[in-house]
Design a protein around this motif. Structure first.
Motif, PDB file in Angstrom:
ATOM      1  N   ILE A 159      -1.096  11.542 -10.044  1.00  0.00           N
ATOM      2  CA  ILE A 159      -0.249  13.056  -9.586  1.00  0.00           C
ATOM      3  C   ILE A 159       0.482  13.196 -10.234  1.00  0.00           C
ATOM      4  CG2 ILE A 159      -0.997  11.925  -7.501  1.00  0.00           C
ATOM      5  CD1 ILE A 159       2.039  10.882  -6.984  1.00  0.00           C
ATOM      6  N   ASP A 160       1.078  14.441 -10.296  1.00  0.00           N
ATOM      7  CA  ASP A 160       2.061  14.939 -11.227  1.00  0.00           C
ATOM      8  C   ASP A 160       3.427  14.978 -11.061  1.00  0.00           C
ATOM      9  OD1 ASP A 160       0.177  16.140 -12.924  1.00  0.00           O
ATOM     10  OD2 ASP A 160      -0.314  17.893 -11.796  1.00  0.00           O
ATOM     11  N   ARG A 161       3.788  14.822  -9.562  1.00  0.00           N
ATOM     12  CA  ARG A 161       5.105  14.812  -8.952  1.00  0.00           C
ATOM     13  C   ARG A 161       5.275  13.082  -8.404  1.00  0.00           C
ATOM     14  NH1 ARG A 161       5.274  18.994  -4.828  1.00  0.00           N
ATOM     15  NH2 ARG A 161       6.946  17.896  -4.266  1.00  0.00           N
ATOM     16  N   ALA A 162       6.365  12.762  -8.440  1.00  0.00           N
ATOM     17  CA  ALA A 162       6.660  11.461  -8.071  1.00  0.00           C
ATOM     18  C   ALA A 162       7.092  11.436  -6.577  1.00  0.00           C
ATOM     19  CB  ALA A 162       7.905  10.758  -9.035  1.00  0.00           C
ATOM     20  N   ALA A 163       7.038  12.309  -5.755  1.00  0.00           N
ATOM     21  CA  ALA A 163       7.417  12.198  -4.217  1.00  0.00           C
ATOM     22  C   ALA A 163       6.842  11.277  -3.525  1.00  0.00           C
ATOM     23  CB  ALA A 163       7.204  13.414  -3.597  1.00  0.00           C
ATOM     24  N   GLN A 164       7.320  10.217  -2.782  1.00  0.00           N
ATOM     25  CA  GLN A 164       6.798   9.144  -2.134  1.00  0.00           C
ATOM     26  C   GLN A 164       5.591   9.422  -1.105  1.00  0.00           C
ATOM     27  OE1 GLN A 164       9.450   7.044   0.425  1.00  0.00           O
ATOM     28  NE2 GLN A 164       9.226   5.241  -0.749  1.00  0.00           N
ATOM     29  N   GLY A 165       5.771  10.617  -0.384  1.00  0.00           N
ATOM     30  CA  GLY A 165       4.798  11.008   0.427  1.00  0.00           C
ATOM     31  C   GLY A 165       3.603  11.266  -0.169  1.00  0.00           C
ATOM     32  N   LEU A 166       3.726  12.141  -1.343  1.00  0.00           N
ATOM     33  CA  LEU A 166       2.723  12.635  -2.173  1.00  0.00           C
ATOM     34  C   LEU A 166       1.805  11.347  -2.796  1.00  0.00           C
ATOM     35  CD1 LEU A 166       4.011  15.525  -4.174  1.00  0.00           C
ATOM     36  CD2 LEU A 166       2.471  15.784  -2.286  1.00  0.00           C
ATOM     37  N   SER A 167       2.589  10.369  -3.319  1.00  0.00           N
ATOM     38  CA  SER A 167       1.886   9.143  -3.693  1.00  0.00           C
ATOM     39  C   SER A 167       0.853   8.569  -2.500  1.00  0.00           C
ATOM     40  CB  SER A 167       2.859   8.256  -4.169  1.00  0.00           C
ATOM     41  OG  SER A 167       3.583   8.660  -5.338  1.00  0.00           O
ATOM     42  N   LEU A 168       1.610   8.392  -1.432  1.00  0.00           N
ATOM     43  CA  LEU A 168       1.052   7.776  -0.191  1.00  0.00           C
ATOM     44  C   LEU A 168      -0.165   8.541  -0.010  1.00  0.00           C
ATOM     45  CD1 LEU A 168       0.749   5.769   2.032  1.00  0.00           C
ATOM     46  CD2 LEU A 168       2.377   7.082   3.175  1.00  0.00           C
ATOM     47  N   ALA A 169      -0.267   9.921   0.233  1.00  0.00           N
ATOM     48  CA  ALA A 169      -1.113  10.824   0.623  1.00  0.00           C
ATOM     49  C   ALA A 169      -2.562  10.743  -0.547  1.00  0.00           C
ATOM     50  CB  ALA A 169      -0.857  12.178   0.729  1.00  0.00           C
ATOM     51  N   ALA A 170      -2.095  10.853  -1.725  1.00  0.00           N
ATOM     52  CA  ALA A 170      -3.139  10.527  -2.828  1.00  0.00           C
ATOM     53  C   ALA A 170      -3.608   9.077  -2.762  1.00  0.00           C
ATOM     54  CB  ALA A 170      -2.422  10.491  -4.125  1.00  0.00           C
ATOM     55  N   GLY A 171      -3.020   8.278  -2.456  1.00  0.00           N
ATOM     56  CA  GLY A 171      -3.779   7.049  -2.180  1.00  0.00           C
ATOM     57  C   GLY A 171      -4.492   6.822  -1.018  1.00  0.00           C
ATOM     58  N   LEU A 172      -4.168   7.278  -0.080  1.00  0.00           N
ATOM     59  CA  LEU A 172      -4.931   7.331   1.434  1.00  0.00           C
ATOM     60  C   LEU A 172      -6.147   8.327   1.354  1.00  0.00           C
ATOM     61  CD1 LEU A 172      -2.151   7.573   4.030  1.00  0.00           C
ATOM     62  CD2 LEU A 172      -3.732   5.696   3.303  1.00  0.00           C
TER      63      LEU A 172
END
Length: 193
Positions: A68-81
């Motif tokens: 992912i390009d941004r380090a936001a916690q919610g973005l990381s979780l969403a990308a993993g899910l």
């Protein structure tokens, strides 16, 4: 159960200073390697790591890498899910790459009896590792406020909390967190008790 283990490793390490905390050595290996070593005992699980920095990918051999390009916690979780959904996972076990003291026994406790209820570790408050059943993936994917798994799951009345040793749930955010984990610091702390 078709388990996806999602390691979130996309943070910017801002509170750690100029170095990437996941690359800093702890007991002869980079901090992130401790979670990789922990997961060697989960051969049938789908392994996913969410990264921002491509240079970390080499530490996660055998993992499906989601960048992912941004380090936001919610973005990381969403990308993993999303990756777990594509892989057909029935559950996602979410770990942080900067928690090097989580044990296999801790993971077994989180996974024990996993059916439809979400589960989280708890020392004083709920925290990762967290188990999310597939029927709750949309709840996290719909998150627009950049919340991690904890903030979302704490709202669930069916959340199961597993009390784990506080020493196992140390999250390395600042250099002093790492210093407390070094063997000499641990030994000195025991001698003082």
């Amino acid at each position: 159960m078709r388990l996806a283990i999602i390691v979130l490793a996309a943070g910017r390490s801002r509170r750690f200073g100029s170095r990437d905390k996941l690359r800093v050595p702890l007991e002869g290996r980079p901090v992130a390697q401790h979670v990789v070593r922990l997961l060697r005992g989960q051969p049938s699980a789908i392994r996913i790591v969410v990264l921002r920095d491509r240079r970390l990918a080499g530490m996660f051999r055998g993992f499906r890498v989601v960048r992912i390009d941004r380090a936001a916690q919610g973005l990381s979780l969403a990308a993993g899910l999303r990756a777990a959904t594509r892989a057909g996972a029935s559950h996602a076990l979410v770990l942080l790459a900067d928690m090097p003291r989580v044990t296999r026994a801790d993971l077994r406790r989180i996974l024990h009896g996993a059916l439809t209820h979400p589960a989280m570790a708890s020392a004083k408050t709920p925290m990762p590792p967290a188990l999310i059943p597939r029927h709750l993936f949309p709840l996290a994917l719909a998150n627009r406020r950049d919340q991690g798994a904890g903030a979302i799951l704490r709202q669930r009345p069916d959340l199961i909390l597993h009390e784990l040793a506080e020493a196992h749930l140390v999250d390395i955010d600042r250099p002093q967190d790492l210093v407390r984990l070094r063997p000499k610091a641990i030994a000195a702390g025991s001698a003082e008790s």
